[in-house]
Design an enzyme around this catalytic site. Structure first.
Site: not given
Ligand SMILES: [Zn+2]
Length: 394
Positions: A352, A200
């Site tokens: 990232c 998640c």
């Protein structure tokens, strides 16, 4: 499949107090629950693995319903990114142990029940001993090693495992480990390759989703205690929140299952992190052999004015949250068809959010013939921690 209530303890001989009768009156007036059912709830012992998103509705409803003994196992502390979905916690709980904050909240809802907290990681060493005291285990975890561990411990002890999982807009729920029913290994004999299934934290989750799936787990738990209705044994409930659709997959017990099959080959708990090919809670970035640059080194080189091409491999919506100066955006998935936009003679630093996707990008580009390429270690999260705290973490 009928419920074998015999695996659950008989209702206590004691009667409910006048206050309890009033508190549970909306249960008591239903014949399916009644005084007998409410006493079954009062005698029931349920262990919640995880007090996070799924644990929130679970704990709130099981406590409110009068489950007599609730165990809350969670080693983590409340973080501000939890508040969007873990509705047990208030803003003032940030930094506090989840198990403790949850126990306080649940005790406020129902002071008549017993709540035990375990501020520890579930491990192969402690699982059997912890589970032994409880009738039903509810799995509200978010990682594969713990899911396999919960499954195996439940099967070894013959205890039902009320399972739920969530990702982005989709959820799953079922009951594993019930005598005669399938187990998690019947569905997933092998763990997925590490890093293939995002968590998640990486993929996101809409805050209401764990509220719905955790509520389904609470409902199944209460049905098992009461011995009513048709439980999710041998059925995997799939929920698509965007389409607002429920589907169901029939799960069969696999006769060749190494855990619950005809010839069990696993007779004790194993090293689940090794089994799943990872170490630690979050799968670490597989950076073996991938050249890295630390946030401090990158900052120093940019300040020196070195000719560096900063490649942002995140998605466009993430760039709206934050970015490094002069970063060029090519999302990881687009890299193969846009590789010609890159100049292999220049030095390239890929980044990232956490350094995981950019490690994949570096690996891909190395194979494509790029040699002067580095991965920003720890990604934008580490950049925020070590170089520029004004960059928000997400
Ligand atoms: Zn099985």
């Amino acid at each position: 499949m009928p419920i074998q209530t015999s695996t659950l303890p008989a209702a206590a001989a004691r009667a409910l107090s006048k206050e309890e009768i009033q508190r549970y009156s909306r249960h008591l007036i239903m014949p399916e629950v009644g005084m007998e059912g409410q006493l079954k709830l009062a005698r029931a012992k349920v262990l919640m693995i995880g007090a996070g998103g799924l644990g929130a509705p679970l704990g709130l409803y099981l406590a409110a319903a009068g489950v007599g003994r609730l165990g809350i196992l969670d080693f983590d502390t409340v973080d501000s990114t939890n508040l969007q979905r873990q509705v047990t916690f208030s803003t003032a709980d940030v930094g506090r142990p989840k198990a403790v904050a949850a126990a306080e909240r649940l005790a406020g809802i129902n002071p008549t029940i017993r709540i035990d907290t375990y501020r520890t990681r579930l491990t192969s060493e402690n699982a059997l001993e912890l589970f032994r005291d409880y009738d039903i285990i509810v799995d509200g975890t978010d990682n594969f090693p713990t899911r396999f561990l919960v499954n195996d411990a439940c099967v070894l002890l013959g205890k039902p495992n009320v399972y739920g999982s969530i990702f982005r807009f989709e959820g799953q729920a079922t009951v594993f480990g019930y005598p005669g029913g399938p187990c998690y290994r019947c569905l997933y004999p092998e763990p997925p390759p590490p890093g293939l299934v995002p968590s998640c934290a990486e993929g996101g989750v809409l805050g209401v989703l764990p509220g719905i799936v955790g509520s389904i787990q609470a409902m199944e738990t209460i049905k098992l205690i009461l011995g009513i209705g048709e439980p999710l044994i041998g059925r995997l409930l799939l929920f698509d929140a965007l389409a607002m659709r429920f589907r169901e997959l029939r799960l069969r017990k696999n006769p060749a299952c190494p855990m619950c099959g005809d010839h069990r080959t696993i007779n004790q708990l194993i090293d689940y992190e090794e089994f799943c090919g990872i170490r630690g809670e979050e799968a670490p970035v597989m950076t073996t052999g991938i050249p890295e640059i630390t946030p401090h080194e990158l900052k120093a080189r940019l300040d020196r004015g070195d000719d560096l091409f900063v490649l942002d491999v995140r998605e466009p919506h993430e760039v709206q949250i934050c970015k490094l100066k002069d970063g060029h955006l090519i999302p990881l998935g687009d890299l193969p068809r846009r590789v010609s936009e890159l100049d292999s003679s220049r030095e390239i630093v890929a980044y990232c959010r956490s350094g995981r996707r950019s490690a994949d990008a570096v690996q891909f580009l190395q194979q494509a013939g790029f040699h002067k390429i580095w991965n920003l270690k720890g990604g934008i999260l580490a950049w925020s921690d070590e170089v520029d705290p004004s960059v928000p973490k997400y």
